[in-house]
Design a protein around this motif. Structure first.
Motif, PDB file in Angstrom:
ATOM      1  N   MET A  75      17.638  16.887 -49.464  1.00 34.02           N
ATOM      2  CA  MET A  75      16.393  16.356 -50.023  1.00 34.02           C
ATOM      3  C   MET A  75      15.218  16.897 -49.212  1.00 34.02           C
ATOM      4  N   ASN A  76      14.269  17.531 -49.870  1.00 33.49           N
ATOM      5  CA  ASN A  76      13.156  18.214 -49.211  1.00 33.49           C
ATOM      6  C   ASN A  76      12.041  17.222 -48.895  1.00 33.49           C
ATOM      7  N   ILE A  77      11.577  17.216 -47.627  1.00 36.29           N
ATOM      8  CA  ILE A  77      10.537  16.271 -47.219  1.00 36.29           C
ATOM      9  C   ILE A  77       9.227  16.536 -47.951  1.00 36.29           C
ATOM     10  N   GLU A  78       8.937  17.818 -48.259  1.00 33.07           N
ATOM     11  CA  GLU A  78       7.697  18.146 -48.971  1.00 33.07           C
ATOM     12  C   GLU A  78       7.730  17.601 -50.397  1.00 33.07           C
ATOM     13  N   HIS A  79       8.910  17.596 -50.999  1.00 35.16           N
ATOM     14  CA  HIS A  79       9.057  17.015 -52.335  1.00 35.16           C
ATOM     15  C   HIS A  79       8.775  15.511 -52.290  1.00 35.16           C
ATOM     16  N   LEU A  80       9.244  14.870 -51.236  1.00 38.35           N
ATOM     17  CA  LEU A  80       9.018  13.435 -51.091  1.00 38.35           C
ATOM     18  C   LEU A  80       7.538  13.125 -50.876  1.00 38.35           C
ATOM     19  N   LYS A  81       6.870  13.935 -50.057  1.00 42.36           N
ATOM     20  CA  LYS A  81       5.435  13.730 -49.822  1.00 42.36           C
ATOM     21  C   LYS A  81       4.653  13.828 -51.129  1.00 42.36           C
ATOM     22  N   LEU A  82       5.002  14.813 -51.921  1.00 44.03           N
ATOM     23  CA  LEU A  82       4.327  14.983 -53.208  1.00 44.03           C
ATOM     24  C   LEU A  82       4.591  13.788 -54.117  1.00 44.03           C
ATOM     25  N   THR A 115      11.691   1.920 -57.724  1.00 48.86           N
ATOM     26  CA  THR A 115      12.727   1.497 -56.770  1.00 48.86           C
ATOM     27  C   THR A 115      12.863   2.506 -55.636  1.00 48.86           C
ATOM     28  N   PHE A 116      12.725   3.789 -55.981  1.00 51.57           N
ATOM     29  CA  PHE A 116      12.915   4.851 -54.995  1.00 51.57           C
ATOM     30  C   PHE A 116      11.711   5.002 -54.066  1.00 51.57           C
ATOM     31  N   LEU A 117      10.515   4.631 -54.524  1.00 50.50           N
ATOM     32  CA  LEU A 117       9.282   4.883 -53.765  1.00 50.50           C
ATOM     33  C   LEU A 117       9.320   4.347 -52.339  1.00 50.50           C
ATOM     34  N   PRO A 118       9.645   3.075 -52.095  1.00 47.41           N
ATOM     35  CA  PRO A 118       9.628   2.596 -50.703  1.00 47.41           C
ATOM     36  C   PRO A 118      10.621   3.321 -49.804  1.00 47.41           C
ATOM     37  N   HIS A 119      11.736   3.782 -50.374  1.00 43.38           N
ATOM     38  CA  HIS A 119      12.707   4.537 -49.574  1.00 43.38           C
ATOM     39  C   HIS A 119      12.144   5.917 -49.207  1.00 43.38           C
ATOM     40  N   GLU A 176       9.704   5.448 -46.445  1.00 43.26           N
ATOM     41  CA  GLU A 176      10.387   5.229 -45.165  1.00 43.26           C
ATOM     42  C   GLU A 176      10.849   6.551 -44.551  1.00 43.26           C
ATOM     43  N   VAL A 177      11.379   7.431 -45.406  1.00 45.08           N
ATOM     44  CA  VAL A 177      11.862   8.725 -44.913  1.00 45.08           C
ATOM     45  C   VAL A 177      10.707   9.550 -44.362  1.00 45.08           C
ATOM     46  N   VAL A 178       9.601   9.617 -45.121  1.00 44.83           N
ATOM     47  CA  VAL A 178       8.446  10.414 -44.694  1.00 44.83           C
ATOM     48  C   VAL A 178       7.844   9.836 -43.416  1.00 44.83           C
ATOM     49  N   ALA A 195       9.407   8.093 -41.177  1.00 50.08           N
ATOM     50  CA  ALA A 195      10.346   8.337 -40.080  1.00 50.08           C
ATOM     51  C   ALA A 195      10.210   9.764 -39.560  1.00 50.08           C
ATOM     52  N   VAL A 196      10.072  10.711 -40.473  1.00 55.54           N
ATOM     53  CA  VAL A 196       9.896  12.114 -40.070  1.00 55.54           C
ATOM     54  C   VAL A 196       8.582  12.284 -39.327  1.00 55.54           C
ATOM     55  N   ARG A 197       7.523  11.624 -39.843  1.00 50.28           N
ATOM     56  CA  ARG A 197       6.219  11.714 -39.184  1.00 50.28           C
ATOM     57  C   ARG A 197       6.307  11.148 -37.766  1.00 50.28           C
ATOM     58  N   GLY A 198       6.992  10.022 -37.621  1.00 50.59           N
ATOM     59  CA  GLY A 198       7.141   9.425 -36.301  1.00 50.59           C
ATOM     60  C   GLY A 198       7.957  10.296 -35.364  1.00 50.59           C
ATOM     61  N   ALA A 199       8.988  10.927 -35.902  1.00 50.96           N
ATOM     62  CA  ALA A 199       9.811  11.809 -35.080  1.00 50.96           C
ATOM     63  C   ALA A 199       9.018  13.003 -34.586  1.00 50.96           C
ATOM     64  N   ARG A 200       8.216  13.566 -35.487  1.00 46.86           N
ATOM     65  CA  ARG A 200       7.396  14.718 -35.081  1.00 46.86           C
ATOM     66  C   ARG A 200       6.352  14.307 -34.042  1.00 46.86           C
ATOM     67  N   ALA A 201       5.750  13.132 -34.259  1.00 45.50           N
ATOM     68  CA  ALA A 201       4.742  12.664 -33.313  1.00 45.50           C
ATOM     69  C   ALA A 201       5.342  12.444 -31.932  1.00 45.50           C
ATOM     70  N   SER A 202       6.611  12.008 -31.884  1.00 44.91           N
ATOM     71  CA  SER A 202       7.240  11.717 -30.595  1.00 44.91           C
ATOM     72  C   SER A 202       7.419  12.968 -29.745  1.00 44.91           C
ATOM     73  N   VAL A 203       7.444  14.132 -30.389  1.00 40.47           N
ATOM     74  CA  VAL A 203       7.570  15.380 -29.630  1.00 40.47           C
ATOM     75  C   VAL A 203       6.306  16.217 -29.715  1.00 40.47           C
ATOM     76  N   GLY A 204       5.206  15.557 -30.174  1.00 39.94           N
ATOM     77  CA  GLY A 204       3.907  16.222 -30.150  1.00 39.94           C
ATOM     78  C   GLY A 204       3.689  17.244 -31.222  1.00 39.94           C
ATOM     79  N   SER A 205       4.456  17.197 -32.326  1.00 38.93           N
ATOM     80  CA  SER A 205       4.301  18.220 -33.353  1.00 38.93           C
ATOM     81  C   SER A 205       3.473  17.753 -34.546  1.00 38.93           C
ATOM     82  N   ALA A 206       3.019  16.478 -34.541  1.00 41.45           N
ATOM     83  CA  ALA A 206       2.245  15.985 -35.680  1.00 41.45           C
ATOM     84  C   ALA A 206       0.766  16.292 -35.501  1.00 41.45           C
TER      85      ALA A 206
END
Length: 296
Positions: free
Chosen positions: A1-8, A63-67, A70-72, A74-85
């Protein structure tokens, strides 16, 4: 599942418009549609209803929207934790606002906000009519009204105290009313959409149905007409505060305050996760106006 697809998908759910959502993410309409098709194919379900005028989520999409959020997140938080956001929100922030309030108080507040967030593009549409946020693809609406639309989240930015005003020249010529009942002897300037004035009296709330030869649909214009001595009118303090301080307008019927059930609100779509550009904008305005606005 592509994160960019989810953002859109999340932005489409917020804006109900594929082209606008794609534009925010630097995608052409064709590429945006392809992304959504691929997301639906990967899930094996239809997420979006498409019509010639707008799009809306299917029950599966809702139904899918909140999930997806959450994924986006989580990815944003992960990137921020290593300074990439990215430190600053990006994209276009589309705002609709009351014309008078925007000219007097929103536009002057923008310089500081834009200096804090140089990667954002601000697109403001000013109108005294209530504009459909979903159909117009707006992220935020700044409105001065009583809040009765539960389909949006809202944050109160400031109070909207309304009073009755007249010019000293009008009072010198026609006198000053001492009670709401005496307004029948005066020329009243009507603000379009407000059909009566409710007063707080010792006997409880009293309603006055005004009549007059002039009706105007703009707060600044009705204030200016009042300042010219045409009649008595209702004004928000944020609109008339400079004239009240200079003395070109005076408050009348101080002992009979108007019933005030309005405020300055920031409205935004009721998505569980608020877009960063919306969050920083609403928070900035809330801090800017504070609990005691400068016009009070």
């Amino acid at each position: 599942m592509n994160i960019e697809h989810l953002k859109l998908f999340i932005r489409v759910a917020s804006l109900n418009n594929i082209s606008l959502a794609g534009k925010e993410l630097s995608l052409s309409p064709a590429v945006a549609s392809t992304y959504l098709n691929k997301l639906e194919q990967s899930l094996g379900i239809k997420l979006i209803h498409r019509t010639t005028r707008q799009v809306s989520l299917t029950e599966e999409g809702k139904t899918f929207l909140p999930h997806a959020e959450e994924v986006v997140e989580a990815v944003r938080g992960a990137r921020a934790s290593v300074g990439s956001a990215k430190d600053s929100p990006q994209g276009t922030l589309r705002v609709t606002a009351s014309a008078s309030f925007a000219r007097m108080h929103l536009i002057p507040a923008l310089k500081g906000f834009m200096q804090l967030h140089p990667d954002l593009i601000i697109d403001i549409r000013m109108s005294d009519s209530i504009i459909d946020m979903v159909e117009g693809g707006f992220d935020v609406a700044i409105r001065n009204a009583n809040l009765d639309d539960s389909s949006f989240n809202a944050k109160k930015l400031a109070s909207d105290t309304r009073i009755l005003c007249a010019s000293p020249d009008y009072i010198a010529e026609f006198g000053e009313p001492q009670t709401p009942q005496q307004l029948t002897q005066h020329q009243c300037i009507n603000l379009a959409g407000i059909h009566h004035w409710d007063f707080v009296t010792p006997q409880g709330t009293k309603r006055f149905k005004h009549s007059g030869a002039l009706r105007i649909d703009n707060g600044e214009a009705i204030r200016d007409a009042c300042e010219q001595g045409i009649g008595i009118t209702i004004c928000s303090k944020w609109c008339a505060y400079q004239q009240l301080r200079s003395g070109t307008l005076v408050q009348v019927l101080k002992d009979y305050p108007l019933v005030n059930d309005t405020a300055i609100w920031a409205l935004y779509p009721s998505s569980r996760l608020l877009a960063p550009k919306v969050r920083v904008f609403v928070d900035y305005l809330s801090d800017h106006y504070t609990s005691q606005p400068y016009w009070q």
